[in-house]
Design a protein around this motif. Sequence first.
Motif, PDB file in Angstrom:
ATOM      1  N   PHE A  92      -0.934   5.210   4.900  1.00 37.55           N
ATOM      2  CA  PHE A  92      -2.326   5.584   5.158  1.00 37.55           C
ATOM      3  C   PHE A  92      -2.836   6.315   3.931  1.00 37.55           C
ATOM      4  CE2 PHE A  92      -5.342   8.923   6.668  1.00 37.55           C
ATOM      5  CZ  PHE A  92      -6.392   8.079   6.999  1.00 37.55           C
ATOM      6  N   TYR A  93      -4.063   6.011   3.549  1.00 31.92           N
ATOM      7  CA  TYR A  93      -4.589   6.529   2.280  1.00 31.92           C
ATOM      8  C   TYR A  93      -5.964   7.113   2.518  1.00 31.92           C
ATOM      9  CZ  TYR A  93      -7.144   5.604  -2.182  1.00 31.92           C
ATOM     10  OH  TYR A  93      -7.918   5.673  -3.304  1.00 31.92           O
ATOM     11  N   ASP A 113       0.152   8.526   2.744  1.00 29.87           N
ATOM     12  CA  ASP A 113       0.779   9.251   3.842  1.00 29.87           C
ATOM     13  C   ASP A 113       1.618   8.267   4.664  1.00 29.87           C
ATOM     14  OD1 ASP A 113       1.407  10.611   6.135  1.00 29.87           O
ATOM     15  OD2 ASP A 113      -0.577  11.467   6.454  1.00 29.87           O
ATOM     16  N   CYS A 149       3.661   9.395   7.131  1.00 33.10           N
ATOM     17  CA  CYS A 149       4.161  10.140   8.289  1.00 33.10           C
ATOM     18  C   CYS A 149       4.239   9.282   9.551  1.00 33.10           C
ATOM     19  CB  CYS A 149       3.286  11.365   8.545  1.00 33.10           C
ATOM     20  SG  CYS A 149       3.500  12.634   7.299  1.00 33.10           S
ATOM     21  N   ARG A 150       3.309   8.377   9.711  1.00 30.63           N
ATOM     22  CA  ARG A 150       3.310   7.540  10.922  1.00 30.63           C
ATOM     23  C   ARG A 150       4.125   6.263  10.728  1.00 30.63           C
ATOM     24  NH1 ARG A 150      -1.247   8.844  14.310  1.00 30.63           N
ATOM     25  NH2 ARG A 150      -0.474   7.198  15.660  1.00 30.63           N
ATOM     26  N   GLY A 201       9.339   9.753   5.907  1.00 25.68           N
ATOM     27  CA  GLY A 201       8.044   9.907   6.585  1.00 25.68           C
ATOM     28  C   GLY A 201       7.231  11.040   5.992  1.00 25.68           C
ATOM     29  N   GLY A 202       7.026  10.965   4.707  1.00 29.90           N
ATOM     30  CA  GLY A 202       6.275  12.029   4.014  1.00 29.90           C
ATOM     31  C   GLY A 202       5.011  11.515   3.355  1.00 29.90           C
TER      32      GLY A 202
END
Lengths: 429, 256
Positions: free
Chosen positions: A316-317, A309, A311-312, A104-105
């Motif tokens: 996501f960009y 990303d 993380c969620r 999740g990074g």
Amino acid sequence: MKKCDVICPFCGCLCDDLEITVEDNRILGVDNGCTLANAKFMGKERLTSPIRRTDGGWEDINYDEAIRYTVDMLLDADRPLLYGWSGTHGEAQCIGVHMCELVGGIIDSTTSVCHGPSILAIQEVGHPGCTLGQVKNRADVVIYWGCNPLEAHPRHMSRYTTYADGYFLDNAFRDRTVVVVDVRETETARVADEFVRIKQGGDYAVLSALRAIVRGKGDMIPPSVAGVPRSQLERIVRMCKDAKFGAVFFGLGLTMTKGKYKNIRNAIELVDELSRHTKFTITPMRGHWNVYGSNEVFTWMTGYPYAIDFCRGIAFYNPGETSAIDILARKECDACMIIGSDPGAHFPRKCVEHLADIPTVVIDPVPTMTTAMANVQIPVAVSGIDAEGTAYRMDGVPFRVKKVIEPTLPSDTEVLGDMFARMKEAKGL
Amino acid sequence: MKVTLEVRPRRKPHLPIEAEKIVPRTFFEETDGLSVFRGNKELALEEIFSVAIEGEAASVDGVEITILGDSSRIKRVGEYMDGGRIHVMGDIGMHCGNFMSAGEIVIDGNADAWLGREMRGGTIRCHGSAGDFCAAGYRGEKRGMRGGTVEVFGDAGDFTAETLAGGTVIVHGNAGDLAGVDMKDGVLTIMGDTSMACANMSGGRAYVHGTVYDMIPTFRNIGRETVGGDVFTRFAGDIANRGKGTLFIRNYKYMD
């Protein structure tokens, strides 16, 4: 023994005609390479064992300890950043994406500090590109905008443009017209047929003026645009419209100056406009040898080319928010793993300070400026020298870079593969 | 219904908190089990905020959320907001008011980047300054903000009102580079200075009451015109893009 047709793993040209002399598993000489290739193949400053920072310096540790430290660091973090990737092969990049999703990074390549704006522009208006082979064999007008290939891509002009033979050109050297657009007279500008000196930050205005002239609206252009006389702009447009095949190459002088990705969008729209009159293409001068590969791998695995990303749990960009510089400058990550790049040498001071404040692991064959910020460094074999894998040239053509000597250290793929296996085990997968 | 959210001190204060649940409709429909994200960790809302709720609301428009404390790293507040009111007493993080369609957001401090991104309606008032991409679009999107009003009383960053396709954007201070770039419709007003205004504009109207530096050379000068008692130079363009936009400027300077 001489090894022929070796691919150089330095810049985005991926020259594939090097000859490497090898004796007793040591490289003794490089033929056909530029000075950058020579330095890379002949480099001797490699680490031989992982190292860990101590109170007073460094200590050698084994691979098991180094990998365990990295795995624990990434699994413990709330927002780890996995940065670099442009100096390694595609297979390692694939594992990197899997690792990033698992922990999740955020994964980002050097794209965000070089041609990230080019990709943002391409996402808006597309990319009228072609292979370097097409340029070599067909282009009779070549424009270098905001780049200096003689120093950054030393063989680009001899392999693909100015000094290269072209199948559809009778006398390529005489038939090709080379235009250089830059804010200073570079080495490349000195060998060009026409040099256009632009005031710093004036690229967008000049591109807009060229577009208007191509569309027959030149009458409204002021007598001088960003230091370029209107008469010179009109001459360049005539030259471009008269070309049988034109090729624009651009570098960080266009992507990282005032206007950022809108400069590239404007350049693409100029090429689009010129293609109503003749054939014109545009190609970014990619720097790291496999930075294009990182964009390819990230895109086919996540849907986005860089600054992703996880993380969620989903990709996501949003460059500017999820890109490495922004994250580090805002202190928005709490651990960092760096592979195949040297942000310590290139990033702003604020970013480097944050790298020094958080747990940081570097995977790199040699000590770099980033080593000074790291807690642990893991040396690996060098892709294209003692490791092999897939790389993409600046025009998007994939190559297989081969090893020329037998490795004494594990490759990026082996080290990352080991990390990923341990992460899966820790997560019960 | 009055909802008060006070940001608690955090061990890692720089890590952003993603809090798209902070919209009036959430509290109107359900107040239990709300969560936010700190990086890859999903946390109960109460771990990040101390929460106080008073009274009830008959509709979403009756919900008012007040955010206290250091909320400069709280992202996505007011995302998809469709009514009610949010009052941020300090600064707010990125993406405040994303895709908002109705209601009001008032920010007493500064707003980070992408304030009112792709907004459809409602009102955002920022009494401090706004970051880059204020009232703009998303990467690769052809249309950004499509309706509503964004008013910034301080300065705004680069690419303000990028791909503006409707609504009204007012910046009382200066705007950064390329305000109104690729603008298609709507009205942009900048009371201070900006640079490279409305490049590649294809529609809409923009007013710059200060000076446009590095004026794009592909706008056609139509002549002087008085608007609201002020004398502007009217331009049409961007001609490089077959543009049909209108740009009113008090002062301008080309990079010649």
